[in-house]
Design an enzyme around this catalytic site. Structure first.
Site, mmCIF file in Angstrom:
data_model
loop_
_atom_site.group_PDB
_atom_site.id
_atom_site.type_symbol
_atom_site.label_atom_id
_atom_site.label_comp_id
_atom_site.label_asym_id
_atom_site.label_seq_id
_atom_site.Cartn_x
_atom_site.Cartn_y
_atom_site.Cartn_z
ATOM 1 N N SER A 16 0.737 -1.111 0.112
ATOM 2 C CA SER A 16 0.104 0.016 0.053
ATOM 3 C C SER A 16 1.013 1.342 0.047
ATOM 4 O O SER A 16 2.175 1.187 0.241
ATOM 5 C CB SER A 16 -0.922 -0.063 1.092
ATOM 6 O OG SER A 16 -0.049 -0.101 2.297
ATOM 7 N N LYS A 17 0.403 2.381 -0.335
ATOM 8 C CA LYS A 17 1.081 3.635 -0.423
ATOM 9 C C LYS A 17 1.747 4.129 0.888
ATOM 10 O O LYS A 17 2.761 4.287 1.031
ATOM 11 C CB LYS A 17 0.226 4.807 -1.026
ATOM 12 C CG LYS A 17 0.999 5.979 -1.328
ATOM 13 C CD LYS A 17 2.197 5.876 -2.287
ATOM 14 C CE LYS A 17 3.050 7.310 -2.398
ATOM 15 N NZ LYS A 17 4.078 6.711 -3.236
ATOM 16 N N VAL A 18 0.862 4.044 1.935
ATOM 17 C CA VAL A 18 1.443 4.409 3.245
ATOM 18 C C VAL A 18 1.630 3.125 4.194
ATOM 19 O O VAL A 18 0.528 2.551 4.246
ATOM 20 C CB VAL A 18 0.302 5.184 3.996
ATOM 21 C CG1 VAL A 18 0.737 5.892 5.317
ATOM 22 C CG2 VAL A 18 0.069 6.617 3.227
#
Length: 349
Positions: free
Chosen positions: A343-345
């Site tokens: 995931s991005k974060v």
């Protein structure tokens, strides 16, 4: 997909890669006064040591900071594992240190815990962060925004290059080295030139690759780490980064005809050792790809920007690398913007 990214259906990763020169130009202009003031403060009262705190790509940027500060400011830099405080409850002594946390989101609980411990113990805390409204930015004494804007691809590109640029700008003003300050001013143009370096010839060598090494030394080790990470996350290639010196302590045993080695080099004191390592590997039948000024007869040579400061060369190298990595990902049937299981974060504890 062409190296210049002009064809249709461009991925977010590629689009954001091509934004990096503009992002860095914005960063340099916006952070100039803060870096100038912080550099003067650090010269007047040098820290006893520097502590870095980061994960993932940001930790590779911290490796760049380590070599920059140790080589040009004679200041010891230690990367402290955030879990020593968040999981194990330890409180490392950091009084009179410069504490630098590098993060895109500024939200990971373990980074926040260690940054809080550093601040409470009397360290000067600096956040190099993309989200200036983040908890990390709020708790640190000084914020150096990377000014990357929204980055939607899971694979960070422009924010990574901007993090390196922020470290370089801080180091230039801390050292007061006019040649380095001038190199920072030219950095956006150098990054633009790097985007014109076509690495697509490497794509056939990596499309079916299962494993490889990416090696470097000094500041170049930082972008070797980042390149290996990107090949893992976007293409599923087992890519491992290491120092060329560490290759001799066992890892070279498994390099062979089906296990290529990419050599990242820059014009500094490590150049000869990198060339020597590449030549030794070639003599044993290992495919070697050379990115940088190291002369390795018989290696596949990738074009790189010429005439740039040695501390800028790692930034231009990774700028040239990203479009090729994006193409490899797609050639292997992957979506470079949405790697599986990622995931991005990422908020670790």
């Amino acid at each position: 997909m062409m190296q210049d990214g002009t064809t249709g259906n461009r991925s977010l990763m590629l689009s954001e890669t091509f934004e990096a020169p503009e992002v860095v130009a914005r960063l340099i202009a916006a952070n100039a006064d803060t870096c100038r003031d912080l550099g003067a403060r650090l010269r007047d009262r040098p820290p006893q040591f520097v502590v870095t705190c980061a994960r993932g790509s940001s930790d590779s940027a911290a490796t760049y900071a380590k070599y920059l500060f140790e080589l040009h400011l004679n200041t010891i830099v230690s990367s402290v594992g955030p879990s020593v405080t968040s999981i194990y409850g330890a409180r490392p002594r950091m009084r009179d240190a410069l504490f630098i946390a590098i993060s895109q989101s500024g939200k990971s609980p373990d980074l926040l815990t260690l940054a809080t411990a550093a601040r409470d113990d009397g360290a000067l805390t600096v956040a190099i962060v993309n989200d200036t409204a983040s908890p990390l930015a709020a708790l640190c004494d000084i914020v150096l925004p990377v000014h990357a804007g929204a980055e939607r691809s899971v694979a960070a590109t422009k924010s990574y290059i901007a993090s390196l640029a922020a470290v370089l700008q801080l180091g230039a003003h801390w050292s007061g080295d006019t040649a380095l300050i001038d190199a920072v001013a030219r950095l956006p143009d150098d990054l633009g030139d790097a985007l014109a370096c076509d690495w697509q010839g490497l794509v056939p060598l990596l499309t079916d690759a299962r494993s490889l090494y990416v090696i470097g030394r000094g500041p170049g080790l930082a972008v070797a780490q980042e390149a290996a990470l990107k090949l893992k996350e976007t293409s599923g290639i087992h890519a491992e980064a290491m120092s060329a010196a560490e290759m001799k302590h066992g890892p070279q045993r498994i390099a062979g005809p089906d296990f290529p080695v990419v050599v990242f080099s820059q014009d500094d004191a490590a150049l000869d050792s990198l060339a020597e390592t590449g030549a030794e590997l070639l003599a044993r039948g290992v495919p070697v790809i050379s990115a940088g000024p190291a002369t390795i007869p018989g290696a596949v040579v990738l074009p790189t920007t010429a005439g740039v400061h040695p501390l800028v060369q790692p930034l231009t190298t990774i700028q040239s690398f990203y479009p090729m990595a994006e193409t490899v990902s797609r050639a292997r049937g992957n979506d470079p913007d949405r790697p599986p299981h990622l995931s991005k974060v990422t908020e670790t504890r």
